[in-house]
Design an enzyme around this catalytic site. Structure first.
Site, PDB file in Angstrom:
ATOM      1  N   GLN A 159      -4.114 -66.209 -45.359  1.00 25.85           N
ATOM      2  CA  GLN A 159      -5.240 -65.380 -44.903  1.00 25.85           C
ATOM      3  C   GLN A 159      -6.172 -66.205 -44.031  1.00 25.85           C
ATOM      4  O   GLN A 159      -6.706 -67.224 -44.470  1.00 25.85           O
ATOM      5  CB  GLN A 159      -6.011 -64.830 -46.113  1.00 25.85           C
ATOM      6  CG  GLN A 159      -7.143 -63.883 -45.719  1.00 25.85           C
ATOM      7  CD  GLN A 159      -7.866 -63.292 -46.929  1.00 25.85           C
ATOM      8  OE1 GLN A 159      -7.609 -63.673 -48.073  1.00 25.85           O
ATOM      9  NE2 GLN A 159      -8.767 -62.366 -46.666  1.00 25.85           N
ATOM     10  N   HIS A 192      -7.735 -56.947 -45.143  1.00 24.34           N
ATOM     11  CA  HIS A 192      -7.026 -56.206 -44.094  1.00 24.34           C
ATOM     12  C   HIS A 192      -5.566 -56.072 -44.474  1.00 24.34           C
ATOM     13  O   HIS A 192      -4.997 -56.952 -45.105  1.00 24.34           O
ATOM     14  CB  HIS A 192      -7.168 -56.888 -42.727  1.00 24.34           C
ATOM     15  CG  HIS A 192      -6.822 -58.352 -42.720  1.00 24.34           C
ATOM     16  ND1 HIS A 192      -7.679 -59.317 -43.179  1.00 24.34           N
ATOM     17  CD2 HIS A 192      -5.698 -59.002 -42.328  1.00 24.34           C
ATOM     18  CE1 HIS A 192      -7.118 -60.510 -43.055  1.00 24.34           C
ATOM     19  NE2 HIS A 192      -5.903 -60.347 -42.557  1.00 24.34           N
ATOM     20  N   ASP A 201      -3.715 -55.633 -33.582  1.00 20.43           N
ATOM     21  CA  ASP A 201      -3.891 -57.072 -33.757  1.00 20.43           C
ATOM     22  C   ASP A 201      -3.917 -57.749 -32.385  1.00 20.43           C
ATOM     23  O   ASP A 201      -3.176 -57.401 -31.477  1.00 20.43           O
ATOM     24  CB  ASP A 201      -2.748 -57.641 -34.617  1.00 20.43           C
ATOM     25  CG  ASP A 201      -3.076 -59.008 -35.174  1.00 20.43           C
ATOM     26  OD1 ASP A 201      -3.266 -59.128 -36.394  1.00 20.43           O
ATOM     27  OD2 ASP A 201      -3.156 -59.972 -34.374  1.00 20.43           O
TER      28      ASP A 201
END
Ligand code: 5GP
Ligand code: ZN
Length: 115
Positions: free
Chosen positions: A95, A101, A30
């Site tokens: 989200q 994901h 990330d």
């Protein structure tokens, strides 16, 4: 899908810090890690969210949870102490990227309830 950042990462049109890849799945670090280990596991195929999964995605979801996530947890060294898998879904779910994901978070103690 055009203009989907995770489709572009899966297609290597934009760079990412890849940690795992196979025919169906990509996993990468990330950009804004929320824990010492923070990896995103995505299907290469564009699926908007958990709500958009269909019958034909059963094997894909099983692959992600039976094969990929446990193996990644071991590779990343968080299997022994534990980790968290999160799929933020929709507006109140937080989200921000509309391509399915799974966050794999670990390397520190997690709080409950989540924010
Ligand atoms: P969500 O908020 O949708 O559950 O999670 C989206 C995640 O994607 C966020 O944690 C955010 O930091 C990450 N992210 C967004 N754009 C990029 C990018 O271009 N590259 C990487 N590696 N992560 C991204
Ligand atoms: Zn996409």
């Amino acid at each position: 899908m055009a203009d989907c950042v995770f489709c572009k990462i899966a297609a290597k049109e934009i760079p990412s810090n890849l940690v795992y890849e196979d025919e169906q799945v990509t996993a990468f670090k990330d950009l804004e890690p929320q824990a010492p280990v923070h990896v995103l596991v995505i299907p290469k195929k564009h699926i908007e969210s958990v709500l958009a999964l269909s019958d034909e995605d059963r094997a894909l979801v099983a692959h992600i949870f039976v094969d990929v996530i446990p193996q990644l947890a071991k590779t990343l060294g968080v299997d022994a102490k534990g980790f968290r898998v999160v799929a933020n879904t929709g507006e109140e779910g937080g989200q921000t990227v509309k391509h399915l994901h799974f966050h794999l978070l670990g390397g520190r103690s997690m709080q409950w309830p989540p924010g």
